[in-house]
Motif scaffolding. Sequence first.
Motif, mmCIF file in Angstrom:
data_model
loop_
_atom_site.group_PDB
_atom_site.id
_atom_site.type_symbol
_atom_site.label_atom_id
_atom_site.label_comp_id
_atom_site.label_asym_id
_atom_site.label_seq_id
_atom_site.Cartn_x
_atom_site.Cartn_y
_atom_site.Cartn_z
ATOM 1 N N VAL A 5 0.830 -1.209 0.000
ATOM 2 C CA VAL A 5 0.000 0.000 0.000
ATOM 3 C C VAL A 5 0.863 1.258 0.000
ATOM 4 O O VAL A 5 0.545 2.238 -0.692
ATOM 5 C CB VAL A 5 -0.941 -0.018 1.233
ATOM 6 N N HIS A 6 1.955 1.251 0.763
ATOM 7 C CA HIS A 6 2.762 2.470 0.840
ATOM 8 C C HIS A 6 3.480 2.767 -0.478
ATOM 9 O O HIS A 6 3.696 3.936 -0.825
ATOM 10 C CB HIS A 6 3.768 2.377 1.992
ATOM 11 N N SER A 7 3.833 1.736 -1.238
ATOM 12 C CA SER A 7 4.405 1.971 -2.560
ATOM 13 C C SER A 7 3.356 2.534 -3.517
ATOM 14 O O SER A 7 3.649 3.426 -4.330
ATOM 15 C CB SER A 7 4.989 0.677 -3.121
ATOM 16 N N GLN A 8 2.143 2.036 -3.432
ATOM 17 C CA GLN A 8 1.062 2.592 -4.237
ATOM 18 C C GLN A 8 0.795 4.047 -3.866
ATOM 19 O O GLN A 8 0.503 4.875 -4.741
ATOM 20 C CB GLN A 8 -0.203 1.761 -4.047
ATOM 21 N N ALA A 9 0.903 4.374 -2.587
ATOM 22 C CA ALA A 9 0.704 5.759 -2.150
ATOM 23 C C ALA A 9 1.774 6.676 -2.727
ATOM 24 O O ALA A 9 1.485 7.820 -3.120
ATOM 25 C CB ALA A 9 0.701 5.832 -0.625
ATOM 26 N N LYS A 10 3.011 6.191 -2.803
ATOM 27 C CA LYS A 10 4.074 7.008 -3.381
ATOM 28 C C LYS A 10 3.839 7.275 -4.860
ATOM 29 O O LYS A 10 4.027 8.404 -5.335
ATOM 30 C CB LYS A 10 5.431 6.322 -3.187
ATOM 31 N N ILE A 11 3.419 6.244 -5.590
ATOM 32 C CA ILE A 11 3.171 6.415 -7.022
ATOM 33 C C ILE A 11 1.988 7.349 -7.262
ATOM 34 O O ILE A 11 2.059 8.291 -8.074
ATOM 35 C CB ILE A 11 2.933 5.044 -7.677
ATOM 36 N N ILE A 65 -2.115 17.526 -1.263
ATOM 37 C CA ILE A 65 -2.626 16.163 -1.065
ATOM 38 C C ILE A 65 -1.642 15.128 -1.612
ATOM 39 O O ILE A 65 -1.345 14.118 -0.967
ATOM 40 C CB ILE A 65 -4.008 16.018 -1.741
ATOM 41 N N GLY A 66 -1.106 15.373 -2.814
ATOM 42 C CA GLY A 66 -0.112 14.458 -3.375
ATOM 43 C C GLY A 66 1.149 14.383 -2.553
ATOM 44 O O GLY A 66 1.727 13.299 -2.367
ATOM 45 N N LEU A 67 1.588 15.525 -2.020
ATOM 46 C CA LEU A 67 2.779 15.534 -1.175
ATOM 47 C C LEU A 67 2.550 14.730 0.102
ATOM 48 O O LEU A 67 3.444 14.003 0.563
ATOM 49 C CB LEU A 67 3.149 16.971 -0.823
ATOM 50 N N TYR A 68 1.360 14.823 0.673
ATOM 51 C CA TYR A 68 1.048 14.041 1.878
ATOM 52 C C TYR A 68 1.100 12.544 1.580
ATOM 53 O O TYR A 68 1.625 11.761 2.390
ATOM 54 C CB TYR A 68 -0.332 14.430 2.399
ATOM 55 N N LEU A 69 0.585 12.118 0.428
ATOM 56 C CA LEU A 69 0.618 10.697 0.078
ATOM 57 C C LEU A 69 2.050 10.205 -0.083
ATOM 58 O O LEU A 69 2.403 9.109 0.384
ATOM 59 C CB LEU A 69 -0.174 10.475 -1.216
ATOM 60 N N VAL A 70 2.890 11.001 -0.726
ATOM 61 C CA VAL A 70 4.288 10.595 -0.915
ATOM 62 C C VAL A 70 5.009 10.493 0.426
ATOM 63 O O VAL A 70 5.733 9.520 0.693
ATOM 64 C CB VAL A 70 5.002 11.586 -1.855
ATOM 65 N N LEU A 71 4.822 11.477 1.279
ATOM 66 C CA LEU A 71 5.492 11.450 2.578
ATOM 67 C C LEU A 71 4.982 10.304 3.450
ATOM 68 O O LEU A 71 5.752 9.704 4.201
ATOM 69 C CB LEU A 71 5.286 12.798 3.293
ATOM 70 N N TRP A 72 3.694 9.995 3.355
ATOM 71 C CA TRP A 72 3.163 8.863 4.114
ATOM 72 C C TRP A 72 3.774 7.551 3.634
ATOM 73 O O TRP A 72 4.152 6.694 4.438
ATOM 74 C CB TRP A 72 1.645 8.815 3.975
ATOM 75 N N GLY A 73 3.895 7.387 2.319
ATOM 76 C CA GLY A 73 4.526 6.179 1.784
ATOM 77 C C GLY A 73 5.986 6.070 2.168
ATOM 78 O O GLY A 73 6.472 4.985 2.513
ATOM 79 N N LYS A 74 6.701 7.186 2.168
ATOM 80 C CA LYS A 74 8.108 7.162 2.564
ATOM 81 C C LYS A 74 8.268 6.840 4.042
ATOM 82 O O LYS A 74 9.220 6.155 4.442
ATOM 83 C CB LYS A 74 8.761 8.515 2.255
#
Length: 259
Positions: free
Chosen positions: A13-19, A197-206
């Motif tokens: 899931v976290h890799s999908q969030a980064k993409i 919103i996109g930045l939050y998803l990337v940081l959450w995945g990282k």
Amino acid sequence: MFGRLEKVNIGEVHSQAKIIGTIVSVGGAMLMTLIKGPMLQLPWIKSNDGHAFSSAATHQYPIKGAIMITIGCFSWAAFIILQAITLKSYPAELSLTALICLVGTIEGCIVALAMEAGNAAVWSIHLDAKLLAAVYSGVICSGIAYYVQGMVMKTRGPVFVTAFSPLSMVVIAIFSSFILSEILYLGRVIGAIVIVIGLYLVLWGKSKDQTSSNQEIQTEGSNDLKMIPAIDETTKVSNQELVVLDLTSNKVTPTDEYV
């Protein structure tokens, strides 16, 4: 990802969030650039300034500008990847920053000599805004930024560093509205929200990547600790000295052999 600097597993899931976060951030940046929408009537923006900006926009070259910006984005991405690869074999952020600035200065001087041949006035120094912009870009945007960028890149990777690049558009839009009284459109506000919103998803995945990597390190460390007692017991057995018991003479004779 192609340079094996970032781990991506489509099934997690976290890799999908980064993409998805990366795609959303790029989409928000394009939304801020291409879609204007209605103009927002802000109290600190004067109507005369709006007419000046609209008249200046008629003399712009959007196609050429888009092509140059695209080339700049690919060049910046290549520079980030090269810096990340270099830091693995040369983990000295300060000296690497000095070398980057030195090479950039030499290249800039060569380009300036080629483009401004015969025009000695461009090399004159005056105490004005141009000098302040040059000093600020050299010290803050190049020197300090490259050093901090290298430190963060060593611990969190190049994706974490570049994830904040679209956020600069949001900051520029806000400051240009207050300082330069630039017109702020509804499309830019929506694009800024999408970028966040996109930045939050990337940081959450990282952050999930960092947690999983720490767990793997702890698991490997515990396995190594379990192997240490077994190795010690084997060492003790192998170092025991053999003895020969002579039943006839009731003597114990040590030998030089070891197990």
